[in-house]
Structure formats: C-alpha cells, structure tokens
Write an enzyme that holds these catalytic residues in place. Structure first.
Site, mmCIF file in Angstrom:
data_model
loop_
_atom_site.group_PDB
_atom_site.id
_atom_site.type_symbol
_atom_site.label_atom_id
_atom_site.label_comp_id
_atom_site.label_asym_id
_atom_site.label_seq_id
_atom_site.Cartn_x
_atom_site.Cartn_y
_atom_site.Cartn_z
ATOM 1 N N CYS A 99 -55.463 -38.273 72.401
ATOM 2 C CA CYS A 99 -56.406 -37.194 72.706
ATOM 3 C C CYS A 99 -57.476 -37.661 73.693
ATOM 4 C CB CYS A 99 -57.064 -36.704 71.420
ATOM 5 S SG CYS A 99 -58.378 -35.494 71.681
ATOM 6 N N CYS A 102 -62.621 -37.172 73.154
ATOM 7 C CA CYS A 102 -63.742 -38.070 72.862
ATOM 8 C C CYS A 102 -63.617 -39.319 73.731
ATOM 9 C CB CYS A 102 -63.761 -38.470 71.391
ATOM 10 S SG CYS A 102 -64.239 -37.129 70.274
ATOM 11 N N GLN A 255 -74.295 -22.655 72.881
ATOM 12 C CA GLN A 255 -74.262 -24.106 72.734
ATOM 13 C C GLN A 255 -73.410 -24.502 71.534
ATOM 14 O OE1 GLN A 255 -75.383 -26.449 74.664
ATOM 15 N NE2 GLN A 255 -76.617 -25.271 76.118
ATOM 16 N N ASP A 352 -80.769 -23.018 84.454
ATOM 17 C CA ASP A 352 -79.755 -23.556 83.542
ATOM 18 C C ASP A 352 -78.361 -23.313 84.132
ATOM 19 O OD1 ASP A 352 -78.364 -24.534 81.378
ATOM 20 O OD2 ASP A 352 -78.825 -22.857 80.052
ATOM 21 N N CYS A 379 -76.297 -29.959 82.332
ATOM 22 C CA CYS A 379 -75.238 -30.557 81.527
ATOM 23 C C CYS A 379 -74.428 -31.568 82.315
ATOM 24 C CB CYS A 379 -74.323 -29.473 80.956
ATOM 25 S SG CYS A 379 -73.511 -28.450 82.202
#
Length: 423
Positions: A99, A102, A255, A352, A379
């Site tokens: 995966c 992460c 979020q 934003d 972000c």
C-alpha cells in the site's frame, strides 16, 4: 533531520566507474536528507536517488523502482544500519511494493514531526526565496493533533480490483492492494463490512467511499464510472466545527482529521485577529468554515466567499443561510478576481487553495485589494513556498507560520501562514 540541500553528503554505492542504474536493480547506499513526497535523498556515483521507506543517516539496500532523466526512485528493502528514529510499521501493508497510502509508518511519531518541519524549511528557502535566518525567525514546529497517529481518517476512498475486492493503491500506481484493515481509518470505518474479512465483494464498483462524520453519521457509497450509488447510511452527513453544525453531501469536501477544522479555524482567527466592522474574503471557501468563523468576529460587515465546486457552493449557501452578511460567489477564484466579481478594498483575506496553490495572478489581485492581513491555509509546502515568493516580490512578508500534522503516518502537512503588507 537534514534538508535536501545536504544531499551531496550522501554515500555512494560500490566502486567508481559503475554503469548507470537499471530498474529493479538493488544497490547499497547511505541515505541523506529528507525530501518532499515521503522520500529521502541519496546518491549513487553522483546520480540522485529518491528513496522511500528510509531515514536520514541509514545504510540500506535499495531496489530501483523508476528511472528518470537525472534521477531515480527506489525503495529501501533491507536496512543495514538503522536510524534511532526507525520503528516497526504498525500496518503490515506499509512496506515496499504494498500500500502506498502511508509514507512514514517506519518513522517514530515525534520524528515524523521533525521530518515534516525539515521539508517545510527546505521548501521555503529553495522555492520561497527566504533566507535561513528568515525561516529561523518563524520558529516553525509542526504540531501533532489530539488522538494519536492511528484511527484518525474520517473519509476513506477504497479502490476496487478486477476481482471485486476493495483495497488501496500502490505508490505511484493504479494497482489495487486488497487489504483487510486500514489502521489510519477512523474506528467506525474500520468496523464497516467493506473489506475482505467481511466477505464483501464489489463486482459492479470501481471505488467505495466511506465517511465517519464528527456529527456521528457513518455512510458507504459505491462508485461505478464516477456515478455514486448509496449503500448504507445518510447521503448528507453532519459535521460539527466552529461552534456550528454543518450539513454536507458524503462526497463533499471536509477535513479528514476530526480535530482539523477547529484547529485551523482557531489558528486563522488567532493570526488575523478580526475586528468588528472589518470586511473579509474567504477564497476557495468550500462549505464556508472560515467565513462563518469570521462572521462571529466582524459582526454585520461584508464577507465574500468564492468557491467553484458545485457541491461546495451549495453547501455554503445552505449552511450560511443564517448569516446574511456573507455573499457566496460561484466562480473560480482567479476568474472572480480578474473579472471584478469580487472587488476591494478589503481588510482580511483567508486563502485556502487546492494543492496546486493560488498562483501569482491571484496573489497580485489580493495584494492590489489592500488587505491588512492574509491568512494562507496550505496543504502543500511547495505550492505555499511559491506563493510566498509571489507575495514577497510585491513587498509583503511572511510574519508567522504554524504547522499541523493533520495527516499522521503520511508525508502530508498543513500550514497556516500570516502574510502582512509592507508597513
């Protein structure tokens, strides 16, 4: 942790005069600085190699996964000399070739914060044009949010493979890795009968989207060729933030960390210090989170929210209907500013933008409107740094910067910066 600028100190593999790297080749190397994207930088006979699943200072065996002009990508498949910050990934799927969701499960939680801080610093100097001294003066430290590094993600979109099994994608790939559990998913999502242990199959879907809202709603939606089909739970979910309850379509933007919305609102209000009577723009305003928070401080003063996504516009108009001083403009921000659908002067701006950033034209329009302060919610550190450079080129300065780990175990980081015009 170091920055990518120190990559030249990385070790070289084997002997000099070796041939160029080949895909799937394994090579021994020493890892240097952290880099954007969840990588560390190394060099093999002068060639740059971006290595995943590694930490600065480690000696590893890396397998080359991609070759590009001027650099290669690789995965650390064997750790010869480990960093003291290395831990065993809690998820069995967070490994090379599995995966790709992460990036940092092999990094101790405190060191993940240092990693992200180092990346932001490097981007501000390399892309933002700030000096080391200017960055030092910001005293940036990426802060953790409540709840720990696992079980936080309140929205998870699973891909579906050809056998109808839900899973997650490999890094930089469309290949689906079937999983039995995603450990960063919210506990209520982990309990859903979506993945293989429940026997679930999705033969008619290419994706399954799950939501566990802060208002207590849990929903599952299947997608086929982009078209949604509700499976369970409400199609409109409740979120609680900024002292209000919000109604949102399950596929609407919100979020993904339960503590993120209130954290960002509190930071924006703290940095801007809105005063009664001040006018404001909420650009890329989504459902209106920041507009609502500003309205609570400026009273009946005009607030203009600009949003282009149809779902976001609808959510803002519905959720802010009790705030008549807030005007919702359905348009792309750059179009609304260029065509004067939004005009100055204005006192405060909340910016934003999406991951690609605002861009120089938007920055120029904001500066020309003459606000006393801009709160920039970012972000992506690289896009933020480029926009900071655009602001500083117009005489503005980055007066404050705060970082938050809204996405533990991944390489992503959220920033809130305060930009002020020249005195």
């Amino acid at each position: 942790m170091g920055s990518a600028e120190s990559a030249g100190a990385a070790g070289s593999a084997a002997s000099g005069g070796r041939r160029g790297l080949e895909e799937a080749e394994r090579v021994e190397l020493t890892v240097a600085a952290v880099a954007p994207g969840g990588h560390c930088v190394a060099r093999v006979d002068g060639q740059v190699v971006f290595v995943r699943h590694a930490l600065p200072g480690e000696r590893v065996v890396a397998e080359v996964t991609e070759l590009h002009r001027g650099f290669a990508r690789a995965d650390a498949v064997e750790i010869l000399v480990a960093s003291p910050d290395r831990v065993e990934p809690p998820c069995p799927y967070a490994k090379p070739g599995r995966c790709g969701g992460c990036d940092l499960q092999h990094v101790a939680p405190a060191a993940q914060l240092d990693w992200k801080t180092a990346v932001v610093r490097e981007q501000l100097t390399r892309l933002g044009g700030l000096t080391d001294g200017q960055v030092d003066a910001l005293d940036l430290r990426v802060a953790a949010l409540p709840g720990g590094p696992l079980g936080w993600r309140s929205r998870v979109r699973y891909a579906v493979d050809g056998a109808g099994r839900a899973g997650l994608l490999k890094h930089r790939s469309h290949e689906v890795v079937p999983v039995d559990r995603c450990l960063i998913a919210h506990p209520r999502i982990q309990e859903l009968p979506v993945l293989l242990p429940s026997g679930a199959r999705w033969p008619d879907a290419d994706a399954v989207e799950t939501v566990a809202s802060t208002g207590g709603d849990v929903s599952v939606t299947a997608f086929a060729a982009g078209a949604p089909t509700p499976v369970s739970g409400p199609e409109v979910v409740r979120e609680v933030a900024a002292g209000r309850e919000w109604q949102l379509a399950t596929s609407g933007f919100w979020q993904v960390h339960p503590a993120a919305a209130d954290t960002l609102v509190g930071t924006v209000l703290d940095l801007l210090d809105p005063r009664p009577g001040e006018t404001a723009w909420d650009l890329y305003g989504g459902a209106g989170l920041f507009a609502a928070a500003l309205a609570g401080r400026v009273g009946d003063a005009r607030i203009t929210l600009v949003e282009s996504a149809e779902q976001g516009v609808a959510a803002a108009r519905e959720n802010l209907a009790d705030l008549p001083a807030v005007e919702v403009v359905a348009a792309r921000v750059e179009t609304a500013l260029a065509r004067r659908r939004v005009t100055g002067p204005v006192d405060l701006v909340v910016l934003d933008p999406p991951r690609s950033g605002a861009g120089a034209p938007v920055v120029r329009h904001i500066a020309a409107a003459g606000p006393r302060a801009v709160a920039y919610v970012a972000c992506d550190p690289a896009a933020f740094a480029r926009d900071v450079r655009a602001f500083t080129g117009l005489g503005w300065r980055l007066a404050a910067l705060r970082g938050f780990d809204l996405f533990p175990m991944t390489q992503h980081v959220e920033l809130v910066g305060l930009l002020l015009p020249a005195a």
